[in-house]
Design a protein around this motif. Structure first.
Motif: not given
Length: 231
Positions: A55-75
């Motif tokens: 939704e946001y990438r269609a509305e804004y010039d850029a979207v910054i997503v932070t958190g949830g990176l890595g190889p564990t089950h909740d990333d």
């Protein structure tokens, strides 16, 4: 340039972790003249991440997503972003090479550590393990504050806009009593005004011309009752 920030994490929604990343990013982007128009927190769920990013990438010039990176089950952030962009996840050779250069052998790495959306530009994590990624105006950064900040600085020059200037006038009056003067200062000067009540009312004046903001500040100061310490 307008930007949306998406922070990912169940712990943020539960109040177990303070969302300092959103505040820091908003400050840094504003300093660069970028307009931050959305800050949204979503849980560690692929569908929620994908829906909001799409939704946001269609509305804004850029979207910054932070958190949830890595190889564990909740990333699951990379998977969510890949779903939003209609891409598969693939092991990225450059990301893997960076990790090996940092002293991690393939045997040390959990499967999926270097998986990024197909076609993404990898971002080196200088202070941690999980790489970031950029694709179609979506910037994916780690959630660990030190890692996020270092990675953002590596792409900060890709975010720029019109410099804005800000001044604050403190009024020792009820907010409702200030409506006429707020309306007048907005009519006389090309600025925006934000009103923030508390023990006193903080009137924040912003504009793209420093002299205009300064003139508006002086005009307003002469016409409001200020706390004794501010006179």
């Amino acid at each position: 340039m307008n930007v949306a920030i998406v922070t990912v994490g169940d712990e943020l929604l539960a109040g177990q972790t303070t969302n300092t990343n959103a505040t820091w990013l908003s400050e840094r982007l504003t300093e660069r003249g970028v307009s931050v128009e959305r800050v949204t927190t979503v849980p560690d769920r692929i569908g929620d991440i994908a829906r909001v990013v799409n939704e946001y990438r269609a509305e804004y010039d850029a979207v910054i997503v932070t958190g949830g990176l890595g190889p564990t089950h909740d990333d699951v952030t990379m998977e969510g972003v890949a779903a939003a962009l209609g891409r598969s996840l693939e092991e990225h050779a450059d990301a893997l090479a960076w990790l090996e250069a940092d002293g991690y052998s393939r045997a040390d790495l959990t499967a999926g550590t270097a998986d990024l959306p197909a076609g993404a530009r990898p971002l080196h994590n200088e202070t941690g393990v999980a790489p970031g990624a950029v694709l179609e105006g979506v910037y994916v950064l780690p959630g660990v504050p030190s890692e996020m900040r270092a990675m953002f600085e590596s792409v900060a020059d890709e975010f720029s806009g019109t410099q804005t200037y800000r001044a604050v006038v403190v009024a020792d009056e009820p907010e409702s009593a200030l409506l006429d003067r707020v309306a007048t200062v907005r009519e006389r000067f090309e600025i925006t005004v934000g009103s923030y009540p508390g023990e006193s009312v903080r009137l924040a004046l912003e504009g793209t011309d420093e002299e205009t903001v300064s003139e508006a500040e002086a005009w307003l100061r002469e016409r409001v009752e200020q706390p004794s310490g501010d006179r």
